[in-house]
Design an enzyme around this catalytic site. Sequence first.
Site, short mmCIF file in Angstrom:
data_model
loop_
_atom_site.label_atom_id
_atom_site.label_comp_id
_atom_site.label_asym_id
_atom_site.label_seq_id
_atom_site.Cartn_x
_atom_site.Cartn_y
_atom_site.Cartn_z
N LEU A 67 -53.94 28.76 66.06
CA LEU A 67 -54.75 29.97 65.86
C LEU A 67 -54.02 31.09 65.12
CD1 LEU A 67 -56.50 30.10 69.35
CD2 LEU A 67 -57.54 29.45 67.17
N GLY B 131 -47.51 35.58 65.87
CA GLY B 131 -47.16 36.99 65.98
C GLY B 131 -45.65 37.12 65.95
N ALA B 132 -45.16 38.30 66.33
CA ALA B 132 -43.72 38.54 66.27
C ALA B 132 -42.95 37.60 67.20
CB ALA B 132 -43.44 39.99 66.64
N LYS C 67 -46.46 31.90 69.06
CA LYS C 67 -47.48 31.20 68.30
C LYS C 67 -48.67 31.03 69.23
CE LYS C 67 -44.53 28.55 65.30
NZ LYS C 67 -43.46 27.61 65.49
N VAL C 68 -49.87 31.07 68.68
CA VAL C 68 -51.05 30.94 69.51
C VAL C 68 -51.79 29.65 69.13
CG1 VAL C 68 -53.15 32.07 70.32
CG2 VAL C 68 -51.18 33.46 69.66
N LYS D 2 -50.91 31.43 74.19
CA LYS D 2 -49.81 32.06 73.45
C LYS D 2 -48.51 31.52 74.01
CE LYS D 2 -48.85 36.74 73.33
NZ LYS D 2 -48.97 38.07 72.73
N ASP E 39 -50.31 49.52 70.45
CA ASP E 39 -50.31 48.68 69.24
C ASP E 39 -51.70 48.53 68.63
OD1 ASP E 39 -48.94 47.34 67.29
OD2 ASP E 39 -48.83 45.44 68.36
P1 ATP Z 1 -47.53 40.65 67.59
O1 ATP Z 1 -46.65 40.35 66.43
O2 ATP Z 1 -48.71 41.50 67.17
O3 ATP Z 1 -46.84 41.16 68.79
P2 ATP Z 1 -48.03 38.26 69.20
O4 ATP Z 1 -46.84 37.40 69.02
O5 ATP Z 1 -48.08 39.00 70.46
O6 ATP Z 1 -48.22 39.26 67.96
P3 ATP Z 1 -50.85 37.86 69.08
O7 ATP Z 1 -51.04 39.08 68.22
O8 ATP Z 1 -51.28 37.92 70.47
O9 ATP Z 1 -49.34 37.39 69.01
O10 ATP Z 1 -51.58 36.63 68.38
C1 ATP Z 1 -51.28 36.16 67.07
C2 ATP Z 1 -52.55 35.65 66.39
O11 ATP Z 1 -53.14 34.57 67.14
C3 ATP Z 1 -53.67 36.68 66.28
O12 ATP Z 1 -53.57 37.45 65.11
C4 ATP Z 1 -54.94 35.83 66.30
O13 ATP Z 1 -55.25 35.38 64.99
C5 ATP Z 1 -54.55 34.64 67.16
N1 ATP Z 1 -55.04 34.84 68.54
C6 ATP Z 1 -54.41 35.50 69.53
N2 ATP Z 1 -55.12 35.50 70.68
C7 ATP Z 1 -56.24 34.80 70.42
C8 ATP Z 1 -57.40 34.45 71.20
N3 ATP Z 1 -57.52 34.81 72.49
N4 ATP Z 1 -58.37 33.72 70.62
C9 ATP Z 1 -58.26 33.37 69.31
N5 ATP Z 1 -57.22 33.68 68.52
C10 ATP Z 1 -56.21 34.38 69.05
#
Ligand code: ATP
Length: 288
Positions: free
Chosen positions: A26, A29-30, A33-34, A49, A139
Amino acid sequence: TLLKQFLDGKVQYQHIFKQYQIIGYLGKGAFGKVFKCQNKSNGKVVACKSIKKCNQYHEKDFLNEIQSMQNLKHPNLVQLKEFYIEQKHFYILMEYVQGETFKNYIKVNFLDEKEKIIIVQQLLSLVNYFHSEGYIYRDFKPENILFIENNVNKLKLIDLGLTIKNDELFRNKYQLCGTPGYMAPEVFEKTYTYDFKSDIFSLGVVIYELFSGNYLMQGYDSKELLNVNKQFQFNEEIVQITKNQTIQKLLQGMLQEDPFKRINSKEALDIFKNMNSNSDEQLSTSTD
Ligand code: ATP
């Protein structure tokens, strides 16, 4: 609960992949991976995540993210389902949102004023909920906002990685966090801590982007962008991106560089509610 066991040091490592299988990717992010995952026993689909344990993200951060997700419940906030702790990774299982991010969504769809207002209403309701529960999101940005089935009415905020309770802030004093281009100017000042008002500024930047289709802060790279961000000053031209007087008033209140002059979430909601009481007038002024 598992969280309590974890806090008590009694947690057994679990094997998430005994229970779930990955069926799609999906995003990234930083820190994590999702993935799109399916529960092997009941077929239910969730977003997972996966975060690698590292110096920038350890147990304390994971617990903070999980606890914020457990404590906050709002129709526009993605819901926590389960979490797993493994030797090298944390996993956050949440409601799967099938749809575009705000960033792509506003690019490809020519939203009309009514649709934009529906989005603003959900964002203001969310920020007011966070703040009334004593939480700061820290954020707000288009990448953290999704729309279920690409429907303007079904906005979902994701990623509570930086969410913090106001009374926890003293432990994280002077922690620079957020995303370049969306951070409030005071966040850069060593004498000031992050505050509810800093969320309001970031959300103001998001609303500006929604109505203008452009970035409020421009820079070649994140270093330059941070500088622009830090030195941002409000000017009257900013609100000219829309003819809608309520949105103009909101932007004027939300984008003040001085947090003491900036409106709070309650005041933002009040401005918005006033529009709703004479919405016909507002909409006709903005479309002529
Ligand atoms: P950041 O760099 O903003 O801290 P992170 O590592 O915390 O990011 P997220 O921003 O939570 O990660 O998620 C990364 C991507 O995954 C999102 O931009 C989105 O495209 C996808 N994603 C996250 N959560 C979901 C969800 N519940 N359903 C569908 N896609 C999702």
